[in-house]
Design a protein around this motif. Structure first.
Motif, short mmCIF file in Angstrom:
data_model
loop_
_atom_site.label_atom_id
_atom_site.label_comp_id
_atom_site.label_asym_id
_atom_site.label_seq_id
_atom_site.Cartn_x
_atom_site.Cartn_y
_atom_site.Cartn_z
N VAL A 56 -6.46 52.55 -41.63
CA VAL A 56 -7.89 52.56 -41.94
C VAL A 56 -8.47 51.25 -41.44
N CYS A 57 -8.57 51.16 -40.12
CA CYS A 57 -8.98 49.91 -39.49
C CYS A 57 -9.53 50.27 -38.13
N SER A 58 -10.76 49.91 -37.88
CA SER A 58 -11.37 50.27 -36.60
C SER A 58 -10.74 49.54 -35.43
N ALA A 59 -10.18 48.36 -35.69
CA ALA A 59 -9.50 47.67 -34.60
C ALA A 59 -8.27 48.47 -34.17
N ALA A 60 -7.53 48.98 -35.16
CA ALA A 60 -6.34 49.78 -34.84
C ALA A 60 -6.72 51.06 -34.10
N ARG A 61 -7.76 51.72 -34.59
CA ARG A 61 -8.21 52.95 -33.91
C ARG A 61 -8.67 52.65 -32.49
N ALA A 62 -9.37 51.54 -32.34
CA ALA A 62 -9.83 51.17 -30.99
C ALA A 62 -8.65 50.89 -30.07
N LEU A 63 -7.63 50.23 -30.62
CA LEU A 63 -6.46 49.91 -29.79
C LEU A 63 -5.67 51.16 -29.42
N GLU A 64 -5.79 52.21 -30.25
CA GLU A 64 -5.13 53.46 -29.85
C GLU A 64 -5.77 54.03 -28.60
N VAL A 65 -7.03 53.71 -28.37
CA VAL A 65 -7.73 54.22 -27.20
C VAL A 65 -7.66 53.25 -26.02
N VAL A 66 -7.80 51.97 -26.29
CA VAL A 66 -7.84 51.00 -25.19
C VAL A 66 -6.78 49.92 -25.34
N GLY A 67 -5.70 50.23 -26.06
CA GLY A 67 -4.77 49.18 -26.43
C GLY A 67 -3.61 48.95 -25.50
#
Lengths: 173, 173
Positions: free
Chosen positions: A22-33
């Motif tokens: 539950v972390c937008s940084a983690a979700r973002a990194l799943e896309v651009v990580g």
């Protein structure tokens, strides 16, 4: 689809906890990580790259590039189209979601300029029109200025389930 | 060491060009360019994580975590120390270089909040003292405001070799 890629990891087999769920940084990194994603976005943003061959000059392997472009389209970061006059050609265009990665790219570049550029910044980002130098900043909605990491705290937001919010450490002020 | 990790790729076997060679974003991604790195930095920045076990709660595999922490120390992002009272214990502490990743982490989170958080932001970053909400911004040194990617251009800087600067597209403006 973004949901589909983010949700299966919640409580998933890897035993991940709320830190990266539950972390937008983690979700973002799943896309651009990974390394290439932001470099592809950067080339589209600032070098006008739209075609497969334009991105090849990054030095990325063909299969990796194809996978990344497909992933960007699936994630809503790019759209795929063929120009009417050249139907055999495929172009990849950043969506609004993709273009908003500009803040991440500029922040990352500034960090690299400061710590990994002994000869000085390889490039500057400048402002259309006035030509001024562009830098990333953290801004406080109340008082305007944020001077460093020591001034930043994390608090549960509306997207944090209550039982997880209760487990978040209270850092004091 | 940062140099050592950045330099071997210049003109290297992968046929990379200036796009990802003489570019601080590319150099930065060589250090923090995979999923876990920024999540580890984030946990150190905002959750006070210092010990191996603290970072394990991210759900990261032990061997991957060990490699990332070693890499962070080698890259100057963290330092390793043992508390005098507990010499058998190892702590990993962010350096100034590491703490300055805060801008990248907040920018990435804001992008995820906007595009990947249908239930609202899981967390807010708030300002110590005043408690105001913190957001990332792009600021022009001359006129102050930058409203989006369309206003951002890229220009060669002092760290760009002249023969490569000559090859950079002039986007006009």
């Amino acid at each position: 689809l973004l949901h589909a890629s983010a949700s299966p990891t919640v409580g998933g087999v890897l035993g991940r906890t709320y830190d990266n769920e539950v972390c937008s940084a983690a979700r973002a990194l799943e896309v651009v990580g990974e390394r290439w994603s932001l470099l592809i976005a950067r080339k589209a943003l600032f070098a006008g790259a739209t075609r497969f061959g334009d991105f090849r000059s990054l030095g990325i392997a063909t299969n990796v590039l194809a996978g990344r472009l497909d992933g960007f389209v699936a994630a809503g970061i790019m759209t795929r189209r063929s120009p009417a006059e050249r139907p055999e050609q495929t172009e990849y265009l950043l969506t609004e979601q993709g273009r908003e990665l500009v803040t991440v790219v500029v922040a990352l570049t500034a960090w690299g300029d400061r710590w990994l550029a002994p000869d000085g910044p390889p490039v500057h980002y400048t402002h259309t029109g006035c030509g001024g130098r562009i830098a990333p900043a953290l801004v406080c909605a109340d008082c305007g200025e944020v001077h460093g990491a020591d001034e930043v705290r994390v608090r549960p937001g509306p997207g944090m389930p209550a039982h997880l919010a209760a487990r978040m450490p209270d850092p004091g002020d």
